[in-house]
Design a protein around this motif. Structure first.
Motif, PDB file in Angstrom:
ATOM      1  N   LEU A 115      -5.180  -5.697  -7.054  1.00  0.00           N
ATOM      2  CA  LEU A 115      -5.446  -4.675  -6.046  1.00  0.00           C
ATOM      3  C   LEU A 115      -6.376  -5.221  -4.960  1.00  0.00           C
ATOM      4  CD1 LEU A 115      -6.097  -1.687  -8.479  1.00  0.00           C
ATOM      5  CD2 LEU A 115      -4.002  -2.140  -7.175  1.00  0.00           C
ATOM      6  N   ASN A 116      -6.166  -4.757  -3.745  1.00  0.00           N
ATOM      7  CA  ASN A 116      -6.990  -5.154  -2.605  1.00  0.00           C
ATOM      8  C   ASN A 116      -8.007  -4.058  -2.330  1.00  0.00           C
ATOM      9  OD1 ASN A 116      -8.119  -5.910  -0.192  1.00  0.00           O
ATOM     10  ND2 ASN A 116      -6.228  -5.888   0.982  1.00  0.00           N
ATOM     11  N   SER A 117      -9.287  -4.342  -2.559  1.00  0.00           N
ATOM     12  CA  SER A 117     -10.337  -3.341  -2.347  1.00  0.00           C
ATOM     13  C   SER A 117     -11.143  -3.611  -1.085  1.00  0.00           C
ATOM     14  CB  SER A 117     -11.274  -3.290  -3.566  1.00  0.00           C
ATOM     15  OG  SER A 117     -11.872  -4.556  -3.803  1.00  0.00           O
ATOM     16  N   GLN A 118     -10.621  -4.440  -0.186  1.00  0.00           N
ATOM     17  CA  GLN A 118     -11.322  -4.690   1.069  1.00  0.00           C
ATOM     18  C   GLN A 118     -11.441  -3.414   1.907  1.00  0.00           C
ATOM     19  OE1 GLN A 118      -9.296  -7.747   3.326  1.00  0.00           O
ATOM     20  NE2 GLN A 118     -10.746  -9.306   2.661  1.00  0.00           N
ATOM     21  N   ALA A 124     -18.575  -2.933   1.248  1.00  0.00           N
ATOM     22  CA  ALA A 124     -18.203  -2.007   0.179  1.00  0.00           C
ATOM     23  C   ALA A 124     -16.704  -2.095  -0.118  1.00  0.00           C
ATOM     24  CB  ALA A 124     -18.579  -0.584   0.558  1.00  0.00           C
ATOM     25  N   GLY A 125     -16.311  -1.503  -1.224  1.00  0.00           N
ATOM     26  CA  GLY A 125     -14.908  -1.488  -1.619  1.00  0.00           C
ATOM     27  C   GLY A 125     -14.250  -0.158  -1.320  1.00  0.00           C
ATOM     28  N   PHE A 126     -12.954  -0.203  -1.089  1.00  0.00           N
ATOM     29  CA  PHE A 126     -12.170   1.006  -0.872  1.00  0.00           C
ATOM     30  C   PHE A 126     -10.711   0.674  -1.159  1.00  0.00           C
ATOM     31  CE2 PHE A 126      -9.679   3.968   1.733  1.00  0.00           C
ATOM     32  CZ  PHE A 126     -10.226   5.176   1.329  1.00  0.00           C
ATOM     33  N   LEU A 127     -10.010   1.562  -1.835  1.00  0.00           N
ATOM     34  CA  LEU A 127      -8.587   1.381  -2.096  1.00  0.00           C
ATOM     35  C   LEU A 127      -7.806   2.297  -1.161  1.00  0.00           C
ATOM     36  CD1 LEU A 127      -8.721   1.234  -5.983  1.00  0.00           C
ATOM     37  CD2 LEU A 127      -8.181  -0.661  -4.459  1.00  0.00           C
ATOM     38  N   SER A 128      -7.016   1.682  -0.298  1.00  0.00           N
ATOM     39  CA  SER A 128      -6.249   2.450   0.677  1.00  0.00           C
ATOM     40  C   SER A 128      -5.202   3.302  -0.029  1.00  0.00           C
ATOM     41  CB  SER A 128      -5.556   1.498   1.653  1.00  0.00           C
ATOM     42  OG  SER A 128      -4.517   0.787   0.979  1.00  0.00           O
ATOM     43  N   PRO A 129      -4.685   4.323   0.655  1.00  0.00           N
ATOM     44  CA  PRO A 129      -3.591   5.102   0.063  1.00  0.00           C
ATOM     45  C   PRO A 129      -2.412   4.224  -0.343  1.00  0.00           C
ATOM     46  CG  PRO A 129      -4.489   6.259   1.960  1.00  0.00           C
ATOM     47  CD  PRO A 129      -5.163   4.915   1.929  1.00  0.00           C
ATOM     48  N   ALA A 130      -2.128   3.178   0.430  1.00  0.00           N
ATOM     49  CA  ALA A 130      -1.021   2.282   0.077  1.00  0.00           C
ATOM     50  C   ALA A 130      -1.293   1.553  -1.231  1.00  0.00           C
ATOM     51  CB  ALA A 130      -0.772   1.277   1.202  1.00  0.00           C
ATOM     52  N   GLU A 131      -2.551   1.147  -1.453  1.00  0.00           N
ATOM     53  CA  GLU A 131      -2.892   0.459  -2.706  1.00  0.00           C
ATOM     54  C   GLU A 131      -2.749   1.408  -3.891  1.00  0.00           C
ATOM     55  OE1 GLU A 131      -3.983  -2.990  -3.401  1.00  0.00           O
ATOM     56  OE2 GLU A 131      -2.800  -2.949  -1.560  1.00  0.00           O
ATOM     57  N   LEU A 132      -3.223   2.619  -3.730  1.00  0.00           N
ATOM     58  CA  LEU A 132      -3.123   3.586  -4.817  1.00  0.00           C
ATOM     59  C   LEU A 132      -1.665   3.940  -5.111  1.00  0.00           C
ATOM     60  CD1 LEU A 132      -6.113   5.906  -3.874  1.00  0.00           C
ATOM     61  CD2 LEU A 132      -6.042   4.192  -5.705  1.00  0.00           C
ATOM     62  N   THR A 133      -0.849   4.035  -4.073  1.00  0.00           N
ATOM     63  CA  THR A 133       0.582   4.287  -4.268  1.00  0.00           C
ATOM     64  C   THR A 133       1.246   3.131  -4.985  1.00  0.00           C
ATOM     65  OG1 THR A 133       0.698   5.702  -2.316  1.00  0.00           O
ATOM     66  CG2 THR A 133       2.767   4.736  -3.088  1.00  0.00           C
ATOM     67  N   PHE A 134       0.903   1.905  -4.568  1.00  0.00           N
ATOM     68  CA  PHE A 134       1.427   0.717  -5.254  1.00  0.00           C
ATOM     69  C   PHE A 134       1.080   0.745  -6.738  1.00  0.00           C
ATOM     70  CE2 PHE A 134      -0.278  -3.299  -6.958  1.00  0.00           C
ATOM     71  CZ  PHE A 134       0.913  -3.966  -7.209  1.00  0.00           C
ATOM     72  N   ASN A 169     -13.859   5.027  -3.535  1.00  0.00           N
ATOM     73  CA  ASN A 169     -12.957   5.990  -4.185  1.00  0.00           C
ATOM     74  C   ASN A 169     -12.524   5.465  -5.560  1.00  0.00           C
ATOM     75  OD1 ASN A 169     -11.425   3.929  -3.019  1.00  0.00           O
ATOM     76  ND2 ASN A 169      -9.705   5.270  -2.508  1.00  0.00           N
ATOM     77  N   GLY A 170     -13.485   4.892  -6.260  1.00  0.00           N
ATOM     78  CA  GLY A 170     -13.197   4.371  -7.596  1.00  0.00           C
ATOM     79  C   GLY A 170     -12.674   5.431  -8.545  1.00  0.00           C
ATOM     80  N   GLU A 171     -13.096   6.691  -8.335  1.00  0.00           N
ATOM     81  CA  GLU A 171     -12.609   7.756  -9.207  1.00  0.00           C
ATOM     82  C   GLU A 171     -11.104   7.958  -9.028  1.00  0.00           C
ATOM     83  OE1 GLU A 171     -13.380   9.436  -5.282  1.00  0.00           O
ATOM     84  OE2 GLU A 171     -14.637   8.231  -6.621  1.00  0.00           O
ATOM     85  N   ALA A 172     -10.572   7.655  -7.848  1.00  0.00           N
ATOM     86  CA  ALA A 172      -9.124   7.764  -7.637  1.00  0.00           C
ATOM     87  C   ALA A 172      -8.385   6.682  -8.424  1.00  0.00           C
ATOM     88  CB  ALA A 172      -8.796   7.662  -6.147  1.00  0.00           C
ATOM     89  N   LEU A 173      -8.949   5.479  -8.441  1.00  0.00           N
ATOM     90  CA  LEU A 173      -8.378   4.398  -9.257  1.00  0.00           C
ATOM     91  C   LEU A 173      -8.364   4.796 -10.730  1.00  0.00           C
ATOM     92  CD1 LEU A 173      -7.544   1.487 -10.055  1.00  0.00           C
ATOM     93  CD2 LEU A 173      -9.943   0.834  -9.773  1.00  0.00           C
ATOM     94  N   LEU A 174      -9.490   5.307 -11.226  1.00  0.00           N
ATOM     95  CA  LEU A 174      -9.580   5.670 -12.636  1.00  0.00           C
ATOM     96  C   LEU A 174      -8.669   6.842 -12.968  1.00  0.00           C
ATOM     97  CD1 LEU A 174     -13.437   5.281 -13.057  1.00  0.00           C
ATOM     98  CD2 LEU A 174     -11.671   3.762 -13.972  1.00  0.00           C
TER      99      LEU A 174
END
Length: 262
Positions: A115-118, A124-134, A169-174
């Motif tokens: 995953l790309n958290s750039q 800081a880290g962030f997971l884009s909507p595209a990463e979460l969808t992937f 948005n680490g809670e979204a990943l979890l």
């Protein structure tokens, strides 16, 4: 025997020119030593996983040198970006032979998701909507045991200054990961220190850097005197896993431990 043996290296911070030093040490030399020590002690591996901050002020040449060092071992290598990296340059230069920036790899009965958290313009880290969808789509399509890899940490580490830079948005990943029982572990870099905890059924790991370490539980930037380190995963049949961290048997005499940043 483990089904798969994975070497995780992280936070190389390779400098633009060979022989350059940072905080008194040659990070590229330590990267080479860490690779060599891991293979001499545990190798060969089925996969080498580099979880971000490969480059410090990244350049095409720094990524090419990393690629050459990795190719020495004739092992599949997955490279994912950290906040110091140039993702576009990585995709060009770390894309030769067994070295790649692929996001999904099937190995025997396991899957590895990168995953790309750039977060552009931020440490800081962030997971884009595209990463979460992937993530969600890939887990929906493959039910084999999964190891997720990402640069930034998704749960608090106890180092308050580093926790200002965790995945926002680490809670979204979890929340996604906990919906899929095949997700067995999440591993990250960024912390320059060892961490192991759990979120529900998911093991969560952080891995020491291949250059220098940060002092655990610190409230501001503070270097530790631990040497370069790495993590080894043994991914077993039916989703069981074992993991341990290891450090080079060297002193850190040249490290500028009084520094307040890097």
């Amino acid at each position: 025997m483990p089904a798969l043996k994975v070497l995780q290296l992280t936070d190389q911070h390779i400098l633009p020119h060979a022989g350059d030093s940072m905080l008194g040490i040659d990070t590229e030399q330590y990267f080479q030593q860490t690779l060599a020590h891991a293979h001499a002690t545990h190798g060969p591996f089925d996969l080498i996983l580099l979880t971000g901050d490969l480059g410090q002020d990244p350049s095409a040449d720094s990524y090419r040198r990393i690629c050459r060092h990795l190719q020495t071992y004739q092992t599949p290598c997955l490279c994912l970006p950290g906040n110091h990296d140039d993702q576009e340059l990585m995709a060009i230069e770390l894309n030769e032979g067994l070295v790649s920036c692929r996001k999904h790899l099937l190995l025997k009965n396991w899957q590895i998701l990168a995953l790309n958290s750039q977060k552009p313009g931020s440490p800081a880290g962030f997971l884009s909507p595209a990463e979460l969808t992937f993530l969600e789509q890939t887990l929906s399509a493959h039910d084999m045991p999964a190891l997720l890899a990402v640069h930034h940490h998704c749960v608090a580490s106890g180092s308050s200054w580093m926790d200002t830079m965790q995945i926002e948005n680490g809670e979204a990943l979890l929340a996604i990961a906990e919906q899929f029982p095949q997700v067995k572990a999440i591993t990250c870099g960024h912390l320059h220190q060892e961490m192991q905890t759990r979120h529900k059924q998911i093991a969560i790991f952080a891995t020491p850097a291949s250059c220098f370490q940060f002092k655990p539980l610190a409230t501001e930037f503070e270097l530790d005197t631990l040497p370069p380190g790495y993590r080894v995963f043994e991914l077993l049949d039916k989703g069981a896993l074992q993991s341990s961290c290891h450090y080079l048997p060297i002193g850190m005499r040249d490290l500028q431990t009084k520094s307040h940043s890097y």
